[in-house]
Every structure is written in C-alpha cells, then in structure tokens.
Scaffold this active site. Structure first.
Site, PDB file in Angstrom:
ATOM      1  N   ASP A  11       0.875  -1.187   0.000  1.00 27.98           N
ATOM      2  CA  ASP A  11       0.000   0.000   0.000  1.00 27.98           C
ATOM      3  C   ASP A  11       0.910   1.235   0.000  1.00 27.98           C
ATOM      4  O   ASP A  11       0.918   2.048   0.914  1.00 27.98           O
ATOM      5  CB  ASP A  11      -0.958   0.007   1.194  1.00 27.98           C
ATOM      6  CG  ASP A  11      -0.258   0.040   2.538  1.00 27.98           C
ATOM      7  OD1 ASP A  11      -0.845   0.606   3.493  1.00 27.98           O
ATOM      8  OD2 ASP A  11       0.883  -0.457   2.658  1.00 27.98           O
ATOM      9  N   ASP A 259       8.195  -2.083   6.469  1.00 32.61           N
ATOM     10  CA  ASP A 259       8.021  -3.077   5.399  1.00 32.61           C
ATOM     11  C   ASP A 259       9.351  -3.612   4.891  1.00 32.61           C
ATOM     12  O   ASP A 259       9.454  -4.774   4.479  1.00 32.61           O
ATOM     13  CB  ASP A 259       7.234  -2.457   4.246  1.00 32.61           C
ATOM     14  CG  ASP A 259       5.870  -1.961   4.710  1.00 32.61           C
ATOM     15  OD1 ASP A 259       5.276  -1.112   4.017  1.00 32.61           O
ATOM     16  OD2 ASP A 259       5.409  -2.419   5.768  1.00 32.61           O
TER      17      ASP A 259
END
Ligand code: RIB
Ligand code: CA
Length: 336
Positions: A11, A259
């Site tokens: 995202d 991430d």
C-alpha cells in the site's frame, strides 16, 4: 544461486517503497509481480506510488503492477468502524509519513488489465508451490483470493507479513492495533487462519530496528537512484517521527522502515534473531479493541465450551531483529 520467487502486496507508502526498492535491487529475488491495495492511501494513490517507484529505477519493463482492492472486505460497511478509510487526499495535513503522492516524478506506467485477486489465483494455481508472498499492507487482496479460490493456500510457499502489534500499537482508539491489520481485520483473520506458513513482523520489532539519518545520507551520497529515493523516504519518516515520537516508542535517532524489514528477513533469515510460534487471532468485534491482534503463547487454548485444547500455532512471530544487519542489507541493495 536459486532465486526466491516473490509477489509483493503493497500500500505504497514510503516504507513500502523502500521495501520495493530493495526487492528490485536484489539478485536473490525474482519479483514476479506487485499487487497494490488500499491502505496508507486510497487505491489510486497506492497504485500510482508503486508505479512511480518502479519507473524511477527503470524497472517498468520487468516489474508489473496489478491493481487490488479499493476497500477492506467489510470494516467500512459500518460507517462507525473505519470512518476515514479509504484515506483520500484530504485526510492528512502537513508532515506525515507518506504524503499523497511519493516525492518522485510522475509516471506514464499503468497497472496491468488483470486485477490483483485474479493475478494471485492464476499465478499461484499455475505455480509449483514455490512462491513467497511479502505482504506489507492490509491483507484484503490475499484474503479475497483465498475466499475465491481456497486451493491457493496450498500453493503459497511462505507469507512474510508486516503486521500486528503486541504492545506497540499505532491504530484505533486503543492504540494497541497495528494499521495493516486494523484497516482490514477480517482479511487479517482469514489469512491468519489459512493454514499457510506465516512469518509475521510486528510493530514491536520494527519500532526497535530504525534506520538512522547518517545511514540515509550515506545511501543518498552513493549517487544511485535507489539510494536517492530510499534516502528521500527515510528522511521524511525521520522528520515525521520527530513529531510523533512522543506517541510511539521508536529509536530516537531514526525511523522505522517497517516493510523493508520483511525483505531483509527473506534475504537473510538471521536478521530475525528470535522467532516464536504462537496462536494469533484478530478482534473483529467492532468494539474498543476492534482490529487488535490477540496472541496466545501457551500450548493450550480454552474454547468457549470450557475445554482446554492444544493451541493452533498459526504464526511464526518475529520477536527480535538485528538492526545492524537490516541496515547493512538495505544499504548494500540501494547503493548497488
Ligand atoms: O503499521 C505499519 C504498516 O502500516 C506499514 O506497512 C505501513 O506502510 C502501513 O501500511
Ligand atoms: Ca505498508
């Protein structure tokens, strides 16, 4: 050297972007595809940001993007549960972690015609079961694909997921939830109960493995495009955490690049210095703890019928990681 076959679910967002830069730079990764999902921003923005990163480092011909779900599975149906999702371009003002568009040039690249859910089903069902998913956004796409074609669960080699929190939340009224799981808790629950091999990297670990300003400046000084981009995103995050750090207990000298730690851990599993098998469930009740990940480290669980039964160890939870190794892997990749 055998390469890891990888699909990333992102995202994008600044930390997703660094993870993507690392994956694209690694000789150990065959990046089969990248699926965008609603999360840090709405699906149009997360998709465009993903394309910008890929284009900026000249990988537009190699790395294809598949546009994913625009909304969580169910959490936005009740307007009181996630009133601000999808995050449009009005939600945040001033300095925060991501911005609407990443600080990179516009791109003419477009996502593929096939949507992310179809891409997962087609690619995994045609595979030898040798594909690793690195999922660093809400798990809507993957949960949707699992519901549409349950057989893909037997085709996923491993999922390395950034999500959940034990103590260090960043979302929801309890501030005990973690954003990826909180944004779509039903999707997280579907994936957690899928029976797949899951290595989970929680906020508690990413908040203790920050990347520092001097490291970001060294990436930038290398003169590579990936180094410049990674430094841009890391500096923005450090600036934001200086504002927010009182809210979240992170290493004061830097910022978590959540991430990216998933990619580093795939490339060198010794980055994950402590991993514990446990049972994890999501609170999907819609109450104060809605979207909080509930962990049971015991060998037994007690069901509603009052009977003790062996706990299902559905998650390999990363409890500690080596920050120095993480920073070195990132630096080696983005300055190549
Ligand atoms: O809670 C951190 C996670 O939420 C990261 O993946 C960040 O990119 C956001 O998606
Ligand atoms: Ca993310």
């Amino acid at each position: 050297m055998e390469k890891y076959k990888v699909i990333m679910d992102v995202d994008t967002g600044t930390d997703d972007a660094v993870a993507l830069l690392m994956a694209m730079a690694s000789d150990q990764i065959d990046l089969l595809g990248v699926c965008s999902v609603n999360g840090n921003r709405n699906i149009e923005l997360t998709t465009d940001n993903t394309l910008r990163v890929i284009d900026f480092v000249g990988k537009g011909d190699e790395v294809k993007v598949y546009k994913g779900c625009a909304l969580p599975l169910v959490s936005t149906l009740n307007k009181d549960r996630r009133p601000l999702i999808p995050y449009g371009d009005k939600y945040f003002d001033g300095q925060e972690n991501h911005g609407n568009h990443l600080d990179l040039p516009e791109t003419q690249l477009k996502p593929q015609e096939k949507c992310a859910v179809s891409y997962y089903i087609d690619t995994l069902m045609a595979s030898e079961g040798d594909i690793t998913l690195i999922a660093v956004g809400p798990l809507t796409n993957i949960a949707c694909a699992m519901r549409a074609e349950p057989r893909i669960c037997g085709k996923i080699k491993e999922m390395i997921i950034m999500g959940a929190s034990l103590e260090e939340g960043n979302s929801g009224p309890s501030q005990r939830a973690e954003f990826n799981f909180w944004a779509d808790p039903e999707a997280a629950e579907i994936v957690l109960q899928s029976g797949c091999k899951i290595t989970l990297v929680p906020l508690d670990v990413t908040h203790k493995t920050c990347i520092h300003m001097d490291e970001a400046l060294a990436f930038e000084a290398s003169g590579t495009k990936a180094g410049y981009a990674a430094a841009t995103f890391i500096k923005r995050r450090i600036g934001n955490y200086e504002t927010w750090s009182k809210n979240w207990h992170v290493d004061e000298a830097g910022a978590p690049i959540h991430d990216a730690l998933c990619v580093a851990g795939l490339l060198d599993r010794s980055v994950f210095t402590e991993i514990v098998s446990c049972n994890m469930k999501m609170d999907i009740s819609g109450g104060t703890a809605d979207g909080v990940s509930l962990v049971n480290f015991k060998d037994m669980s007690r069901d509603l019928d009052g009977i003790f039964r062996p706990a299902v160890k559905n998650v390999n939870l990363v409890m500690k990681a080596d920050r120095e190794k993480f920073a070195k892997i990132m630096g080696d990749l983005v300055t190549k």
